[in-house]
Design a protein around this motif. Structure first.
Motif, PDB file in Angstrom:
ATOM      1  N   PHE A 309      80.757  35.822 -27.852  1.00  0.00           N
ATOM      2  CA  PHE A 309      81.364  34.954 -28.401  1.00  0.00           C
ATOM      3  C   PHE A 309      82.190  34.438 -28.035  1.00  0.00           C
ATOM      4  O   PHE A 309      82.735  33.314 -27.090  1.00  0.00           O
ATOM      5  N   VAL A 310      83.054  35.607 -26.728  1.00  0.00           N
ATOM      6  CA  VAL A 310      84.522  35.351 -26.287  1.00  0.00           C
ATOM      7  C   VAL A 310      84.216  35.995 -24.403  1.00  0.00           C
ATOM      8  O   VAL A 310      85.087  36.395 -24.338  1.00  0.00           O
ATOM      9  N   ALA A 311      82.329  36.117 -24.575  1.00  0.00           N
ATOM     10  CA  ALA A 311      82.454  36.895 -23.436  1.00  0.00           C
ATOM     11  C   ALA A 311      82.293  35.461 -22.074  1.00  0.00           C
ATOM     12  O   ALA A 311      82.325  35.643 -20.885  1.00  0.00           O
ATOM     13  N   GLY A 312      81.783  34.205 -22.893  1.00  0.00           N
ATOM     14  CA  GLY A 312      81.056  33.436 -21.467  1.00  0.00           C
ATOM     15  C   GLY A 312      80.076  33.125 -22.091  1.00  0.00           C
ATOM     16  O   GLY A 312      79.527  32.082 -20.902  1.00  0.00           O
ATOM     17  N   ILE A 313      79.198  32.418 -23.144  1.00  0.00           N
ATOM     18  CA  ILE A 313      78.186  31.806 -23.618  1.00  0.00           C
ATOM     19  C   ILE A 313      77.900  30.895 -23.812  1.00  0.00           C
ATOM     20  O   ILE A 313      79.579  30.419 -23.740  1.00  0.00           O
ATOM     21  N   SER A 314      77.777  30.137 -23.273  1.00  0.00           N
ATOM     22  CA  SER A 314      78.025  28.937 -23.542  1.00  0.00           C
ATOM     23  C   SER A 314      78.235  28.356 -24.837  1.00  0.00           C
ATOM     24  O   SER A 314      77.982  29.835 -25.789  1.00  0.00           O
ATOM     25  N   VAL A 315      78.935  27.374 -25.861  1.00  0.00           N
ATOM     26  CA  VAL A 315      79.379  27.050 -26.766  1.00  0.00           C
ATOM     27  C   VAL A 315      78.256  26.605 -27.537  1.00  0.00           C
ATOM     28  O   VAL A 315      78.376  26.700 -28.678  1.00  0.00           O
ATOM     29  N   TYR A 316      76.975  26.550 -26.627  1.00  0.00           N
ATOM     30  CA  TYR A 316      76.195  25.647 -27.729  1.00  0.00           C
ATOM     31  C   TYR A 316      75.278  26.831 -27.756  1.00  0.00           C
ATOM     32  O   TYR A 316      74.412  27.263 -29.206  1.00  0.00           O
ATOM     33  N   ALA A 317      75.356  27.492 -27.257  1.00  0.00           N
ATOM     34  CA  ALA A 317      74.723  28.934 -27.642  1.00  0.00           C
ATOM     35  C   ALA A 317      75.446  29.557 -28.795  1.00  0.00           C
ATOM     36  O   ALA A 317      74.890  30.534 -29.859  1.00  0.00           O
ATOM     37  N   ALA A 318      76.508  29.748 -28.666  1.00  0.00           N
ATOM     38  CA  ALA A 318      77.464  30.373 -29.495  1.00  0.00           C
ATOM     39  C   ALA A 318      77.621  29.584 -30.466  1.00  0.00           C
ATOM     40  O   ALA A 318      77.540  30.294 -31.706  1.00  0.00           O
ATOM     41  N   LEU A 319      77.022  28.475 -31.257  1.00  0.00           N
ATOM     42  CA  LEU A 319      76.965  27.455 -32.202  1.00  0.00           C
ATOM     43  C   LEU A 319      75.574  28.380 -33.150  1.00  0.00           C
ATOM     44  O   LEU A 319      75.219  28.632 -34.178  1.00  0.00           O
ATOM     45  N   VAL A 320      74.472  28.286 -32.024  1.00  0.00           N
ATOM     46  CA  VAL A 320      73.400  28.838 -32.502  1.00  0.00           C
ATOM     47  C   VAL A 320      73.050  30.249 -33.440  1.00  0.00           C
ATOM     48  O   VAL A 320      72.566  30.533 -33.733  1.00  0.00           O
ATOM     49  N   PHE A 321      73.929  31.484 -32.036  1.00  0.00           N
ATOM     50  CA  PHE A 321      73.819  33.367 -32.242  1.00  0.00           C
ATOM     51  C   PHE A 321      74.916  32.683 -33.742  1.00  0.00           C
ATOM     52  O   PHE A 321      74.626  33.591 -34.873  1.00  0.00           O
ATOM     53  N   SER A 322      75.488  31.985 -34.558  1.00  0.00           N
ATOM     54  CA  SER A 322      76.605  31.774 -35.928  1.00  0.00           C
ATOM     55  C   SER A 322      75.789  31.380 -36.754  1.00  0.00           C
ATOM     56  O   SER A 322      75.413  32.430 -37.745  1.00  0.00           O
ATOM     57  N   LEU A 323      75.077  30.391 -36.474  1.00  0.00           N
ATOM     58  CA  LEU A 323      74.457  30.144 -37.917  1.00  0.00           C
ATOM     59  C   LEU A 323      73.172  31.438 -38.062  1.00  0.00           C
ATOM     60  O   LEU A 323      73.091  31.490 -39.327  1.00  0.00           O
ATOM     61  N   LEU A 324      72.797  31.852 -36.960  1.00  0.00           N
ATOM     62  CA  LEU A 324      71.080  32.666 -37.327  1.00  0.00           C
ATOM     63  C   LEU A 324      72.193  34.052 -37.763  1.00  0.00           C
ATOM     64  O   LEU A 324      71.341  34.696 -38.628  1.00  0.00           O
ATOM     65  N   SER A 325      73.488  34.216 -37.371  1.00  0.00           N
ATOM     66  CA  SER A 325      74.225  35.588 -37.671  1.00  0.00           C
ATOM     67  C   SER A 325      74.139  35.191 -39.439  1.00  0.00           C
ATOM     68  O   SER A 325      74.381  35.814 -40.284  1.00  0.00           O
ATOM     69  N   TYR A 326      74.540  34.109 -39.585  1.00  0.00           N
ATOM     70  CA  TYR A 326      74.701  33.588 -41.577  1.00  0.00           C
ATOM     71  C   TYR A 326      73.772  33.719 -42.167  1.00  0.00           C
ATOM     72  O   TYR A 326      73.432  34.279 -43.193  1.00  0.00           O
ATOM     73  N   ALA A 327      72.258  33.914 -41.485  1.00  0.00           N
ATOM     74  CA  ALA A 327      70.811  33.612 -41.868  1.00  0.00           C
ATOM     75  C   ALA A 327      70.357  35.124 -42.080  1.00  0.00           C
ATOM     76  O   ALA A 327      70.284  34.961 -42.805  1.00  0.00           O
ATOM     77  N   VAL A 328      70.993  36.093 -41.554  1.00  0.00           N
ATOM     78  CA  VAL A 328      70.467  37.598 -41.196  1.00  0.00           C
ATOM     79  C   VAL A 328      71.193  37.664 -42.679  1.00  0.00           C
ATOM     80  O   VAL A 328      71.094  38.818 -42.731  1.00  0.00           O
ATOM     81  N   ALA A 329      72.648  37.164 -43.209  1.00  0.00           N
ATOM     82  CA  ALA A 329      73.250  38.250 -44.430  1.00  0.00           C
ATOM     83  C   ALA A 329      71.749  37.846 -45.521  1.00  0.00           C
ATOM     84  O   ALA A 329      71.955  38.859 -46.077  1.00  0.00           O
ATOM     85  N   VAL A 330      71.714  36.705 -45.236  1.00  0.00           N
ATOM     86  CA  VAL A 330      71.021  36.520 -46.623  1.00  0.00           C
ATOM     87  C   VAL A 330      70.018  38.363 -47.357  1.00  0.00           C
ATOM     88  O   VAL A 330      69.585  38.137 -48.243  1.00  0.00           O
ATOM     89  N   PRO A 331      69.382  38.146 -46.127  1.00  0.00           N
ATOM     90  CA  PRO A 331      67.923  38.727 -46.750  1.00  0.00           C
ATOM     91  C   PRO A 331      68.642  40.130 -47.224  1.00  0.00           C
ATOM     92  O   PRO A 331      68.507  40.693 -48.420  1.00  0.00           O
ATOM     93  N   SER A 332      69.960  40.996 -46.664  1.00  0.00           N
ATOM     94  CA  SER A 332      70.561  42.089 -47.035  1.00  0.00           C
ATOM     95  C   SER A 332      71.364  41.630 -48.794  1.00  0.00           C
ATOM     96  O   SER A 332      71.360  42.201 -49.487  1.00  0.00           O
ATOM     97  N   ALA A 333      71.496  40.451 -48.547  1.00  0.00           N
ATOM     98  CA  ALA A 333      72.308  40.283 -50.106  1.00  0.00           C
ATOM     99  C   ALA A 333      71.099  40.060 -50.912  1.00  0.00           C
ATOM    100  O   ALA A 333      71.401  40.638 -52.546  1.00  0.00           O
ATOM    101  N   VAL A 334      70.318  39.467 -51.132  1.00  0.00           N
ATOM    102  CA  VAL A 334      69.041  39.699 -51.851  1.00  0.00           C
ATOM    103  C   VAL A 334      69.054  41.289 -52.666  1.00  0.00           C
ATOM    104  O   VAL A 334      68.741  41.255 -53.264  1.00  0.00           O
ATOM    105  N   LYS A 335      68.945  42.378 -51.555  1.00  0.00           N
ATOM    106  CA  LYS A 335      69.107  43.547 -51.858  1.00  0.00           C
ATOM    107  C   LYS A 335      69.929  44.079 -53.224  1.00  0.00           C
ATOM    108  O   LYS A 335      69.668  44.691 -54.487  1.00  0.00           O
ATOM    109  N   VAL A 336      71.297  43.493 -52.470  1.00  0.00           N
ATOM    110  CA  VAL A 336      72.158  44.160 -53.188  1.00  0.00           C
ATOM    111  C   VAL A 336      72.389  43.614 -54.927  1.00  0.00           C
ATOM    112  O   VAL A 336      72.653  43.993 -55.508  1.00  0.00           O
ATOM    113  N   PHE A 337      71.468  41.802 -54.938  1.00  0.00           N
ATOM    114  CA  PHE A 337      71.719  41.101 -55.765  1.00  0.00           C
ATOM    115  C   PHE A 337      70.270  42.094 -56.775  1.00  0.00           C
ATOM    116  O   PHE A 337      70.173  42.250 -58.088  1.00  0.00           O
ATOM    117  N   ASN A 338      69.665  42.380 -56.021  1.00  0.00           N
ATOM    118  CA  ASN A 338      68.067  43.196 -56.540  1.00  0.00           C
ATOM    119  C   ASN A 338      68.549  44.794 -57.911  1.00  0.00           C
ATOM    120  O   ASN A 338      68.067  44.523 -58.618  1.00  0.00           O
TER     121      ASN A 338
END
Lengths: 551, 236, 97
Positions: A309-338
């Protein structure tokens, strides 16, 4: 046969351990169970090396000044701690030890699909390990485990090429293990063992193997490029020659982010098995846990630039990767709930494996949540490259992955060794590990939030950090004791432990339906599976008496 | 998900000599070998993929310089090599077909031809590399790429540092590919040896199948390398 | 694979071989014609078709009796695409204001 009483056998039955003696029978074995033990010894050795570096780091940080070692040496310490722990301990740990041992047993097979490739995997690991040891003994590496360019390719005076090649070789060990598991799981399941009857440990290892297969080759080629650039001054990553350092980071993290899922998924598989057994219940939401493992593997490949994020990638790429990083937490949370839902109204038993599983759930949740903080661009700008990040990933890799590994080692120890470990000592060790862990790493969240940078030997410009650092080092000492204890009593149990029955936990799963330890070919007759996974209601109905563990 | 796992405990089938002990049936062993090789090829795709990623990024950034560098390698030789590999893939499938229908001479002849085509490929590659060496286009201390115009812009010269990046990637990509060819030749030498000993029959030719998959993959990599490396900007 | 073949594999093999050589020839010739931005697209499209027919016919993917192998191929290409596309998206958007 699955009665929870000890049966003392007057004559030791033939099993995979006593079938043949001699160094040759071990070094040339193709038995997946022996290979698992070869790995166990090897990774434990590297764990102590990585731990030794950690000890030196924590000792240095007791005082603000860089007074134990020179800063250049300190750079080598944290680099080699990271490289050894990631590539030579965590990534192989559960798959190469527990996976190798259990995958064929759990699916009802005689061995993995490619037993000789399995042995080759171990030899590749050893060759990589020897190269790494030689590198460390002849000067070491100081680039950080992340090998960032152009420092690693143009400026560092340390043995970057050797370290890179060592990891390259070890990477192929990982690739071949993943390949072996996928083919085995597809082709070698016993009759009746359908996909939906597989233990979730198998699903977890399947997902892990996908990552190993698709991700590891990318870091392999990246290391080739680093070695070539360093040796020949090519300019691929050097800005002075027209190259872009961020290209290295893209290629590096494309593997190294999914790599963290290689480290955690198997541990989640272990925890699932333990929770079902010690709550005496079917897993709640079997398909959710199975599919969430696959989802983690897939999504894990989509988020790598959140390390940049702070290395110099474009802001737009950072936004996309930030959003995707939130998505990846969901399946892990699913496990904890189960897992939580599985525990609800279960008949909970607090044996050592279960204590590790509980520790896992709490600590992994904390680590995972702090990952979400880091995925938020606004927060990341402030805490990246601080101890907050270090605490985050240690909560997951140590509080998560390592606890799962220890829990699994305890759970399956009777099966692997044919002996019972001392339960009292094991519960004590689990407690010591939990306390030591939190004391070591919770202060680091605070340190990072307050601004202490990572990879600094000298923090004398902010001496108020010392108190928290001292707490952290104290915790590390306690943690070290907690890790030593299982080593000692497992070894003790091999000679003096009570012989284990076939199924001391009255657990579900094909591995518990063979002898402890199993024979070389696992099953006397090929099993035919007609029951669903985690049939604890049947198991407990059939045997009225409570599970008693003698230790 | 359905797949061909073995069902059944008792097989009266005679124990095929090539059947390994941990498999229940030859079909299971074949399917495992095939899946194993395809997955290995998947790892190879990702291995080369990292290089393609680096290449595509720099090609986009330094298109003109890359065009100039690319124009200095002989497209004709690249095309010839492509044709050579395509022929070798044909001979590979003919060798397998020969095994399937029990025509030993077809099988062995095709294997020999495959290896000859492979050696031809490496020979042409050697010629290309020598040419680059003579022109000082090999990255390193003696690299030079001065006063080479960018295709379509005769008044602009290519940046030698960017050209060096092109040649670095050119040598690494084609070199890695050539290494895979050499390994492929070794593999096929062994397959030829086994074929001559009569190890392959219509019932058992799995090593040929699996070796063939590997060879075709190496061909496919070249199919992409050729246009990407040789044909960036040939039309000033 | 284990397939005992289709009636005349030889015809198929020769047809594929011929198409591959033709594709190579076309790629080579078209490279010398100015199509602007489409040169690369044409060359890569032909390359992809060539790769496809090698995989489907020479590597017998077409006649694979289960979907698994095709799934392996498609997944691999998908993840390679992710690497290429997301990396290039970073470079492509760096100069956006």
């Amino acid at each position: 046969m699955s009665m929870a009483t000890t049966t003392v056998q007057p004559v030791e039955r033939e099993n995979y351990l006593n079938k043949e003696y001699g160094v040759g029978s071990w070094l040339l074995t193709t038995d997946h169970k022996r290979i698992a033990l070869l790995y166990l010894i090897s990774i434990t050795f590297f764990f102590f090396i990585g731990g030794f570096f950690a000890l030196l780091i924590r000792l240095e940080l007791l005082t603000p000044a860089s007074d134990l070692v020179q800063p250049d040496t300190y750079n080598k310490l944290f680099t080699m701690h990271g490289q050894v722990m990631v590539f030579f301990f965590l990534i192989p740990s559960i798959p190469a030890v527990l996976g190798n041992f259990l995958v064929p047993l759990m699916i009802g097979a005689k061995d993995l699909a490619f037993p000789r490739v399995n042995l080759l995997s171990w030899y590749l690991y050893i060759i990589g390990g020897v190269m790494m040891l030689h590198c460390m003994l002849t000067g070491g590496v100081d680039t950080g485990w992340t090998f960032y360019t152009p420092f690693s390719t143009a400026f560092s005076n340390t043995k970057v090429i050797e370290a890179g090649l060592a990891i390259f070789v070890a990477g192929f060990s990982s690739i071949l293990t993943g390949l072996n598991f996928v083919v085995t799981i597809h082709r070698m399941r016993a009759p009746g063992m359908t996909w939906s009857r597989l233990p979730l440990f198998i699903w977890a290892h399947y997902a892990t193997s996908i990552i190993q297969i698709l991700g590891t080759p990318v870091i392999a080629i990246t290391l080739v490029l680093v070695v070539a650039e360093r040796a020949l001054h090519l300019g691929i990553f050097d800005p002075k020659l027209g190259g872009d350092p961020l290209l290295f980071q893209h290629l590096f993290w494309f593997y190294s982010h999914p790599a963290v899922y290689i480290m955690i998924l198997p541990s989640m598989g272990v925890v699932t098995e333990i929770i079902a057994c010690f709550a005496r219940k079917r897993i709640f939401g079997y398909s959710f846990i199975a599919l969430s493992s696959i989802a983690i593997a897939v999504f894990g490949f989509l988020v790598w630039a959140h390390h940049m994020f702070v290395a110099g990638i474009s802001v737009y790429a950072a936004l996309v990767f930030s959003l995707l990083s939130y998505a990846v937490a969901v399946p892990s949370a699913v496990k904890v709930f189960n897992w939580t839902a599985t525990l609800y109204k279960g008949s909970i038993h607090y044996d050592a494996p279960m204590l590790y599983a509980f520790g896992f759930i709490g600590l992994f949740t904390m680590g995972g949540l702090t990952g979400l903080f880091l995925a938020a661009l606004g927060i990341d700008v402030h805490v990246t490259d601080t101890y907050f990040v270090i605490a985050h990933f240690h909560y997951i890799m140590v509080g998560g992955a390592l606890m799962g590994y220890l829990g699994g080692m305890h759970f399956w120890w009777p099966k692997i060794s044919g002996k019972l470990y001392p339960e009292g000592w094991a519960r004590l060790a689990a407690l010591i590990v939990f306390i030591g862990f939190n004391l070591t790493f919770f202060p680091q969240f605070v340190l990072g939030y307050l601004g202490m940078p990572r990879r600094y030997a000298d923090y004398s410009h902010m001496p108020e950090f010392q108190v928290l650092n001292v707490l952290s080092t104290a915790g590390a000492t306690v943690l070290g004791v907690g890790y030593l204890l299982p080593m000692l009593y497992f070894l003790w149990s091999m000679r003096y432990g009570k012989p284990a029955p076939d199924n001391p936990w009255n657990a579900a799963g094909l591995e518990w339906m063979t002898s402890s330890p199993p024979t070389t070919f696992n099953f006397e007759k090929e099993p035919i599976v007609t029951w669903e996974a985690y049939n604890y209601d049947e198991l407990d109905r059939a045997h009225k008496e409570e599970v008693k563990v003698v230790g | 998900m359905s797949d061909s796992t073995v069902v059944g405990l008792h097989h009266e089938e005679q124990h095929h000599p090539e059947l390994l002990h941990h498999f229940a049936e030859p079909q299971q062993q074949r399917d495992a070998a095939s899946l194993g090789m395809w997955i290995f090829l998947a790892t190879e795709v990702m291995f080369f993929g990292g290089l393609f990623c680096a290449y595509l990024i720099y090609r986009r950034l330094y298109f003109g310089d890359f065009g100039a560098a690319s124009s200095s390698i002989k497209a004709g030789l690249g095309a010839a090599n492509t044709a050579v590999l395509i022929c070798s893939s044909l001979t590979v499938v003919l060798a397998i077909w020969g095994a399937q229908i029990g025509r030993r001479s077809l099988m062995i002849g095709s294997l020999v031809l495959t290896m000859l085509f492979g050696l031809t490929f490496l020979g042409i590659k050697g010629v290309e590399y020598k040419e680059k060496f003579d022109e000082h286009h090999v990255p390193g201390a003696s690299f030079s790429f001065d006063h080479v115009p960018i295709p379509g812009h005769p008044d602009q010269y290519a940046n030698p540092r960017h050209a060096q990046i092109f040649f670095s990637l050119y040598f690494i990509m084609t070199g890695l590919h050539a290494l895979h060819m050499i390994i492929g030749l070794g593999l096929f030498a062994w397959l030829l040896f086994m074929a001559r000993k009569g190890r392959f029959t219509p019932e058992y030719y799995t090593p040929l199948d699996v070796g063939g998959l590997y060879w075709h993959f190496v061909d496919i990599v070249w199919i992409y390398l050729f246009p990407l490396l040789y044909l960036i900007d040939r039309h000033p | 694979m284990s397939e005992h073949s289709k009636s005349s594999p030889l015809k198929t093999y020769l047809a594929v071989w011929g198409s591959l050589l033709l594709g190579t020839f076309i790629t080579y010739k078209v490279a010398f014609i100015d199509l602007g931005r489409f040169n690369a697209a044409v060359a890569l499209t032909i390359a992809t078709i060539k790769a496809l027919i090698v995989a489907l016919f020479f590597m017998h993917l077409r006649h694979a009796h289960e979907k698994l192998l095709k799934l392996v191929v498609i997944s691999t290409i998908f993840f390679l695409f992710i690497l290429l596309v997301l990396s290039m998206a970073d470079y492509g958007t760096r100069t956006w204001s």
